[in-house]
Motif scaffolding. Structure first.
Motif, PDB file in Angstrom:
ATOM      1  N   LYS A  50       1.087  -1.320   0.263  1.00 43.54           N
ATOM      2  CA  LYS A  50       0.060   0.195  -0.175  1.00 43.54           C
ATOM      3  C   LYS A  50       0.824   1.193   0.135  1.00 43.54           C
ATOM      4  O   LYS A  50       0.509   2.072   0.757  1.00 43.54           O
ATOM      5  N   GLY A  51       1.783   1.316  -0.984  1.00 42.76           N
ATOM      6  CA  GLY A  51       2.757   2.340  -0.918  1.00 42.76           C
ATOM      7  C   GLY A  51       3.678   2.750   0.134  1.00 42.76           C
ATOM      8  O   GLY A  51       4.525   3.718   0.113  1.00 42.76           O
ATOM      9  N   GLN A  52       3.892   1.705   0.891  1.00 46.79           N
ATOM     10  CA  GLN A  52       4.743   1.818   2.243  1.00 46.79           C
ATOM     11  C   GLN A  52       5.843   0.760   2.369  1.00 46.79           C
ATOM     12  O   GLN A  52       5.531  -0.390   1.966  1.00 46.79           O
ATOM     13  N   MET A  53       7.109   1.055   2.729  1.00 48.82           N
ATOM     14  CA  MET A  53       8.072   0.015   2.881  1.00 48.82           C
ATOM     15  C   MET A  53       7.839  -0.435   4.411  1.00 48.82           C
ATOM     16  O   MET A  53       7.800   0.473   5.291  1.00 48.82           O
ATOM     17  N   HIS A  54       8.145  -1.508   4.585  1.00 49.10           N
ATOM     18  CA  HIS A  54       8.061  -2.160   5.934  1.00 49.10           C
ATOM     19  C   HIS A  54       9.229  -3.033   6.158  1.00 49.10           C
ATOM     20  O   HIS A  54       9.545  -3.971   5.292  1.00 49.10           O
ATOM     21  N   TRP A  55      10.101  -2.880   7.210  1.00 54.56           N
ATOM     22  CA  TRP A  55      11.167  -3.721   7.523  1.00 54.56           C
ATOM     23  C   TRP A  55      11.235  -4.277   8.461  1.00 54.56           C
ATOM     24  O   TRP A  55      10.628  -3.962   9.839  1.00 54.56           O
ATOM     25  N   TYR A  56      11.724  -5.588   8.558  1.00 53.58           N
ATOM     26  CA  TYR A  56      11.900  -6.518   9.805  1.00 53.58           C
ATOM     27  C   TYR A  56      13.194  -6.183  10.405  1.00 53.58           C
ATOM     28  O   TYR A  56      14.354  -6.844  10.083  1.00 53.58           O
ATOM     29  N   LYS A  57      13.105  -5.053  11.314  1.00 55.21           N
ATOM     30  CA  LYS A  57      14.604  -4.708  11.812  1.00 55.21           C
ATOM     31  C   LYS A  57      15.382  -5.724  12.830  1.00 55.21           C
ATOM     32  O   LYS A  57      16.347  -5.572  12.689  1.00 55.21           O
ATOM     33  N   LYS A  58      14.547  -6.544  13.468  1.00 55.71           N
ATOM     34  CA  LYS A  58      15.351  -7.369  14.453  1.00 55.71           C
ATOM     35  C   LYS A  58      16.014  -8.436  13.418  1.00 55.71           C
ATOM     36  O   LYS A  58      17.091  -8.751  13.827  1.00 55.71           O
ATOM     37  N   ARG A  59      15.630  -8.766  12.129  1.00 61.56           N
ATOM     38  CA  ARG A  59      16.357  -9.712  11.275  1.00 61.56           C
ATOM     39  C   ARG A  59      17.548  -8.994  10.563  1.00 61.56           C
ATOM     40  O   ARG A  59      18.635  -9.515  10.717  1.00 61.56           O
ATOM     41  N   ILE A  60      17.403  -7.511  10.354  1.00 65.23           N
ATOM     42  CA  ILE A  60      18.367  -7.117   9.881  1.00 65.23           C
ATOM     43  C   ILE A  60      19.565  -6.639  11.023  1.00 65.23           C
ATOM     44  O   ILE A  60      20.732  -6.602  10.772  1.00 65.23           O
ATOM     45  N   ASP A  61      18.985  -6.486  12.111  1.00 64.55           N
ATOM     46  CA  ASP A  61      19.860  -6.352  13.247  1.00 64.55           C
ATOM     47  C   ASP A  61      20.821  -7.574  13.376  1.00 64.55           C
ATOM     48  O   ASP A  61      21.987  -7.519  13.784  1.00 64.55           O
ATOM     49  N   LYS A  62      20.328  -8.763  13.423  1.00 65.27           N
ATOM     50  CA  LYS A  62      20.812 -10.035  13.562  1.00 65.27           C
ATOM     51  C   LYS A  62      22.025 -10.111  12.152  1.00 65.27           C
ATOM     52  O   LYS A  62      23.122 -10.426  12.660  1.00 65.27           O
ATOM     53  N   LEU A  63      21.578  -9.663  11.238  1.00 62.26           N
ATOM     54  CA  LEU A  63      22.618  -9.798  10.193  1.00 62.26           C
ATOM     55  C   LEU A  63      23.794  -8.808  10.278  1.00 62.26           C
ATOM     56  O   LEU A  63      25.048  -9.117  10.059  1.00 62.26           O
TER      57      LEU A  63
END
Length: 334
Positions: free
Chosen positions: A179-192
Motif C-alpha cells: 500500500k505504498g509503504q516500505m516495511h522492514w523486519y529490523k530485528k532480522r536486519i540487526d541480526k545480520l
C-alpha cells in the motif's frame, strides 16, 4: 529535500523488446523512469554500464558494475540496479561480498515480463526497489521482487515464469512493500549486521566450477580439472550431501584434486534443508577425502564466495577458514 537514487540499468527482460529473433534489451533508463513518473519524488543519477541478457553475465561484468556503483554514488542515498532475472541471484551474492565496505543500500530488481508488455511486473518491482533503496535501515545488498525484499546472498530464482520468481532460502525476507509503504523486519536486519565481518575490497578474478551430481556420473569428469584454470569445485550432492563411492573412482579422483591444491566443497542440491555430510557414510567418506561440507548457504552465494575469496591474497587454509566465516549474512539464518 528530495532523496537521490543512483539508478543503474544492465539490460535483462525488464528492458527488452522483440528484436525479431526474440527478446533483447533495448529500453534505456530514462524511458523507464518516465514510465514510472518518479522523477518528481526523487532525484536520479543514471548509469548504464552495459545492456545485456543476463544469461551473458560474467564475473568481469560484476567488476564493471561494482565500479559503476562506487564511482556514481557520491551524494546518493541508495542504489537501484535493474538486472535480468536469470543470473540476478549470482550478481546479488557477488556484490554482497564486493561491497562489504559500501555505505549505501543496493537494491537489485528486474521483471519476468518486459516493461512495455501487457501485464508487466516491471513497474511494481522498480517501485518497490526505489522505495527500498530510499528507506533501507542498513547498507545491505538486497533483491526486491514481487513486493518482497530479500537479502541478496539468501536468494535464489525458483521459477522460470511465475511473477514471484525469487525466494529467500535459509532464512526469511527482510522487508516488504504494501500500500505504498516500505516495511522492514529490523530485528532480522540487526541480526545480520551483528554477524557481518569486514574484508578488503577487490575485483573478482577467481574461477569456480559448479557440478551437479546425477546418478551414474562418471569419474572421468574429474580429469577435466587437472592442470586447468579452475581453482575450486562446488559439488551439489544428493540429499544432505551424498557423493557416490560404489563402483566408481569418483572419490579417489576428488581426493587427488584436493591433494593438488583444489578446494572442493559440497552442498545439497535441494532448495530447502541443510547439508550435513556426517549423517551418511557416503558423506563421511567424501569428507575423509578432503571434501568440505557447506550448510545453510545458497548455491549462488557459495559459488561467488569462492570466486571472491580466490581473488584475495589468501592461502588455501585461510580460504577454508573463511568459507566457515560469515561476511555478508550468507551463513546467518534469520
Amino acid at each position: 529535500m528530495k532523496k537521490k537514487i543512483l539508478f543503474i540499468t544492465t539490460g535483462g527482460t525488464i528492458a527488452s523488446s522483440d528484436s525479431g529473433d526474440g527478446l533483447k534489451p533495448t529500453v534505456h533508463a530514462a524511458t523507464m523512469l518516465e514510465e514510472l513518473g518518479y522523477t518528481e519524488s526523487y532525484d536520479f543519477v543514471i548509469s548504464e554500464p552495459f545492456q545485456i541478457d543476463s544469461s551473458n553475465m560474467r564475473p568481469s561484468d560484476w567488476n564493471v558494475l561494482m565500479e559503476s556503483i562506487r564511482s556514481h554514488s557520491e551524494g546518493c542515498d541508495g542504489v537501484v540496479v535493474l538486472h535480468g532475472t536469470d543470473t540476478m541471484a549470482y550478481t546479488a551474492s557477488a556484490l554482497s561480498y564486493m561491497l562489504l565496505d559500501f555505505p549505501l543500500p543496493v537494491v537489485i530488481t528486474g521483471s519476468q515480463k518486459p516493461i512495455h508488455a501487457e501485464g508487466t511486473d516491471a513497474i511494481r518491482n522498480i517501485t518497490c526497489a526505489i522505495e527500498a533503496a530510499a528507506t533501507a535501515p542498513a547498507p545491505l545488498v538486497m533483491i526486491a521482487f514481487a513486493n518482497h525484499v530479500m537479502l541478496g546472498c539468501h536468494t535464489s530464482k525458483v521459477s522460470a515464469d511465475r511473477l514471484a520468481a525469487f525466494h529467500t532460502l535459509y532464512g526469511k525476507d527482510i522487508g516488504y512493500f504494501r500500500k505504498g509503504q516500505m516495511h522492514w523486519y529490523k530485528k532480522r536486519i540487526d541480526k545480520l549486521l551483528s554477524a557481518r565481518r569486514s574484508m578488503p575490497c577487490c575485483a573478482i578474478t577467481g574461477k569456480t566450477f559448479l557440478l551437479k551430481l546425477v546418478p551414474g556420473i562418471s569419474s572421468d569428469i574429474c580429469d577435466f580439472f587437472h592442470g586447468g584454470s579452475y581453482q575450486a569445485l562446488v559439488i551439489e550432492g544428493f540429499g544432505s550431501g551424498g557423493i557416490p563411492n560404489r563402483k566408481t573412482e569418483f572419490l579417489n579422483k576428488l581426493q587427488k584434486l584436493v591433494d593438488e591444491g583444489m578446494i572442493v566443497v559440497c552442498k545439497t542440491q535441494c532448495f530447502y534443508g541443510k547439508t550435513d555430510m556426517s549423517i551418511y557414510e557416503v558423506g563421511r567418506l567424501a569428507m575423509d577425502a578432503g571434501v568440505i561440507s557447506m550448510s545453510n548457504i545458497t548455491t549462488e552465494a557459495l559459488v561467488t564466495k569462492l570466486m571472491w575469496l580466490l581473488s584475495l591474497d589468501l592461502s588455501t587454509e585461510e580460504i577454508k577458514e573463511a568459507l566457515a566465516t560469515n561476511y555478508a549474512g550468507e551463513l546467518v539464518v534469520i
